[in-house]
Design a protein around this motif. Sequence first.
Motif, PDB file in Angstrom:
ATOM      1  N   ASP A  80      -2.065  -6.787   4.422  1.00 26.06           N
ATOM      2  CA  ASP A  80      -2.912  -5.673   3.997  1.00 26.06           C
ATOM      3  C   ASP A  80      -3.977  -5.377   5.059  1.00 26.06           C
ATOM      4  N   GLN A  88       8.111  10.981   8.538  1.00 24.87           N
ATOM      5  CA  GLN A  88       7.156  10.000   8.056  1.00 24.87           C
ATOM      6  C   GLN A  88       6.904   8.848   9.014  1.00 24.87           C
ATOM      7  N   GLY A 147       6.952  -0.666   0.101  1.00 30.00           N
ATOM      8  CA  GLY A 147       5.908  -1.493  -0.478  1.00 30.00           C
ATOM      9  C   GLY A 147       6.184  -2.974  -0.345  1.00 30.00           C
ATOM     10  N   ALA A 185       3.248   6.210  10.313  1.00 29.00           N
ATOM     11  CA  ALA A 185       3.059   4.763  10.307  1.00 29.00           C
ATOM     12  C   ALA A 185       2.510   4.283  11.629  1.00 29.00           C
ATOM     13  N   ALA A 197       7.365  -0.687  10.489  1.00 29.29           N
ATOM     14  CA  ALA A 197       6.095  -0.447   9.799  1.00 29.29           C
ATOM     15  C   ALA A 197       6.271   0.651   8.751  1.00 29.29           C
ATOM     16  N   PHE A 198       7.043   1.676   9.109  1.00 30.97           N
ATOM     17  CA  PHE A 198       7.347   2.733   8.154  1.00 30.97           C
ATOM     18  C   PHE A 198       8.108   2.179   6.951  1.00 30.97           C
ATOM     19  N   ARG A 230       5.804   0.459   4.547  1.00 25.45           N
ATOM     20  CA  ARG A 230       5.001   1.383   3.751  1.00 25.45           C
ATOM     21  C   ARG A 230       5.851   2.097   2.709  1.00 25.45           C
ATOM     22  N   ASP A 248       6.167  -6.412   1.840  1.00 22.69           N
ATOM     23  CA  ASP A 248       5.444  -6.958   2.997  1.00 22.69           C
ATOM     24  C   ASP A 248       6.239  -8.006   3.766  1.00 22.69           C
ATOM     25  N   THR A 304       4.188  -8.026   7.158  1.00 22.83           N
ATOM     26  CA  THR A 304       2.952  -7.272   7.299  1.00 22.83           C
ATOM     27  C   THR A 304       1.871  -7.874   6.403  1.00 22.83           C
TER      28      THR A 304
END
Length: 297
Positions: free
Chosen positions: A195, A291, A159, A295, A152-153, A156, A161, A193
């Motif tokens: 949005d 970081q 950017g 996430a 997941a990190f 993010r 998906d 992932t």
Amino acid sequence: KVYTPTGLVRVTAASATSTASTADPGSVVAADGQSVTVATASTDLHITGFATLDGEALSAEEVSQRFQMAAGTRLPLLDGDLGAALEAFVSGVSSAEPFWARQLATSHAPDLPYVNRSTTDGATKQYRVHGWALPAELASADPDTLVAAFTAFLARLTGDDRFDVGYSDEALRQGVSDLAPWFAGDVPLRVATTDGESFSSFCDSQAKALQQVRKRFSYPRDLVGRHPSLRTRADLGWYPVAVVLGPDGSAPPVDPVGHDLTLVLTPSGGATWIYHAERLAPHHVAAIERQIGRAHV
């Protein structure tokens, strides 16, 4: 495929000779730069076409030099136990080939912004090992949840998906340990992932992705070479980022070569980074650690 002292080579063109030599099976009876002739238990085999497992064509001269198939040498023979293990493994994973072909055809690696791409892969690669003290919000998480937090990190950070990371676990490593020349030791784990997706929902989808790859285990290393649509993908089988689920122990059970960053997780909650020291600096790894917790929301 031909099993040689330095690895496997694919045979793309061959024919049986009309006569048989008296050499022992597996003996290279002739190698003239255009072809290689190998003795078998019946007639000799005249091989005129070779390729790597990835499908790259090789000349008979290259094969003689790189794979020790010069005239007068003898190829290693599979012992009974190894042959039986190979046969059993092939029967167990052959039905999964269509799945892996689809995964590889659509594979895509995440582009870590921290990585120094100006370095080249020289003969000597320096890797560093760094233990990760998990943040409080992840301290009690199981390895699968940690995989989800890490991926997941990555989503993010980049950017992106949809991408793939390399994946292996103890069952996969044990299964292919003696069969490494034939089968992939790490496989692509798909990360997808959407949005606004919650971390809980992402964990569920990532658990399904893990279940898919665990069920299908591994694929033959020559899969790319046998599928024309995959041969043009020079990046297949290379994962800049990888996740390894290993047993509890002091030494991370992984060969990091080929990865820029590897996260090794254990059942007891241990977490270790292995990173390419010429492409990632210690402060980059520290930034990643800080970081990842963000996430996990």
